[in-house]
Design a protein around this motif. Structure first.
Motif, mmCIF file in Angstrom:
data_model
loop_
_atom_site.group_PDB
_atom_site.id
_atom_site.type_symbol
_atom_site.label_atom_id
_atom_site.label_comp_id
_atom_site.label_asym_id
_atom_site.label_seq_id
_atom_site.Cartn_x
_atom_site.Cartn_y
_atom_site.Cartn_z
ATOM 1 N N ASP A 11 0.819 -1.215 0.000
ATOM 2 C CA ASP A 11 0.000 0.000 0.000
ATOM 3 C C ASP A 11 0.856 1.270 0.000
ATOM 4 N N ASP A 12 2.003 1.197 0.654
ATOM 5 C CA ASP A 12 2.866 2.366 0.811
ATOM 6 C C ASP A 12 4.044 2.240 -0.145
ATOM 7 N N ARG A 24 -10.321 0.142 -7.796
ATOM 8 C CA ARG A 24 -9.338 0.966 -7.100
ATOM 9 C C ARG A 24 -9.736 2.433 -7.211
ATOM 10 N N SER A 72 -4.684 5.811 -7.285
ATOM 11 C CA SER A 72 -3.946 4.579 -6.992
ATOM 12 C C SER A 72 -2.731 4.494 -7.907
ATOM 13 N N GLY A 96 2.420 -2.203 -5.718
ATOM 14 C CA GLY A 96 1.170 -1.464 -5.813
ATOM 15 C C GLY A 96 0.321 -1.969 -6.963
#
Length: 342
Positions: free
Chosen positions: A35-36, A65, A69, A81
């Protein structure tokens, strides 16, 4: 880092072989659990890799999404990601390698009504993904890291024609089509307590992307096992709370089972811009807490921010179940990115 990333170039090294079938794109989408992207991009830069970012810049109809994103791709085909439900990531990564090779950005169009007939979305929508090489990746990482250190959002205006970008808040652009991307600080969860629910919450929260700060007054010198903490504080609670700065990207939950300590923690949280403030306990205790906070001068509006008993109602009984109910509550309350195209 390699255990959280995926490379597909290894399967393409034999130039005499046919292109791999779609099934050879990783069987398990581990890249989608990242996510990061900041730690990934920073590590790639530190290792001398080139980086492309693929950003979801438009949505028509449904999309798995949200707008903004992103995927990161390096020149070795490693990715992190995701920008769809797994429908287009392989095609996006392949296009990103071409962008890194040529330096020319690309706007990709997938879904219902798009010209790419062999890549469609199961949700039936249509998405636009802008892929660009980050030529100044060192500067990009520096701005991103500085914003995270200051716990401030980072705004990036992306020119969807040239692929260039500038840093700073959105404003009216005179000419080009601009996408306004925003990166929020890492969410933090401050937990006061030392019971089994506290342990479960401290173990689970980092898997949801939270930096966990654990306050256990007069606790053991070593932090709890099997937990990844950003901070562990055994000082008396009043001193630990005094040293804390709570911002809009921080939640505070108290699980001390001590009425005075719980009150001190809740008062600290409600006096701050913390996005969530809660306490574990029964509904009868909740009424007593609210009355005490009201007597301390907190307004009705402030008390409406209080979540007690903590957690969503999911019939939780066991420590991990209760911790999960608290995390579900945080998912519902956590600040979200608002991205847009100008």
């Amino acid at each position: 880092m390699t255990d959280t990333l995926t490379s597909f170039t290894d399967r393409r090294r034999n130039k005499n072989s046919a292109p791999p079938p779609r099934a050879e794109w990783p069987a398990w989408p581990i890249y989608g659990l990242v996510d990061d992207l900041y730690p990934v991009v920073a590590a790639w830069h530190a290792n001398g890799h080139r980086v492309a970012l693929a950003t979801l810049v438009s949505i028509v109809g449904s999309s798995p999404r949200p707008l903004g994103s992103e995927m990161a791709i390096n020149e070795h085909g490693e990715v992190a990601g995701y920008v769809s439900g797994g429908c287009v990531e392989g095609a996006v990564a392949a296009q990103a390698l071409e962008v890194l090779k040529t330096g020319t950005p690309a706007m990709l169009d997938y879904g219902a009504g798009s010209p790419v007939l062999d890549v469609q979305l199961t949700c039936g929508g249509r998405i636009g993904i802008f892929v660009r090489a980050i030529d100044d990746v060192g500067e990009y990482v520096a701005h991103w890291g500085e914003a995270r250190e200051r716990r401030q959002p980072l705004d990036v205006a992306i020119d969807l024609e040239s692929g260039t970008h500038r840093y700073g808040p959105a404003h009216n652009e005179a000419s080009h089509r601009i996408f306004h991307q925003r990166y929020l600080p890492t969410p933090r969860l401050v937990i006061a307590g030392g019971d089994p629910v506290t342990l479960a919450l401290a173990q689970l929260a980092p898997t949801f992307g939270y930096d966990v700060l654990l306050l256990r007054p007069y606790g053991p010198p070593a932090p709890p096992p099997n937990s990844t903490l950003a901070h562990y504080d055994t000082r008396p609670l009043a001193r630990a709370l005094e040293a804390l700065t709570l911002d809009a990207y921080t939640a505070l939950y108290t699980l001390t089972h001590d009425i005075d300590d719980d009150h001190s923690a809740l008062a600290k949280g409600l006096a701050s811009p913390a996005f969530a403030v809660g306490a574990l306990g029964s509904r009868s205790k909740a009424a007593d807490r609210i009355e005490r906070l009201r007597a301390a001068g907190f307004s009705v509006e402030a008390l409406q921010r209080l979540h007690t008993p903590a957690g969503l109602s999911i019939n939780a009984r066991e420590p991990r179940e209760i911790a999960l109910s608290v995390l579900a509550e945080l998912v519902a309350l956590r600040p979200r990115v608002s991205a847009a195209t100008a």
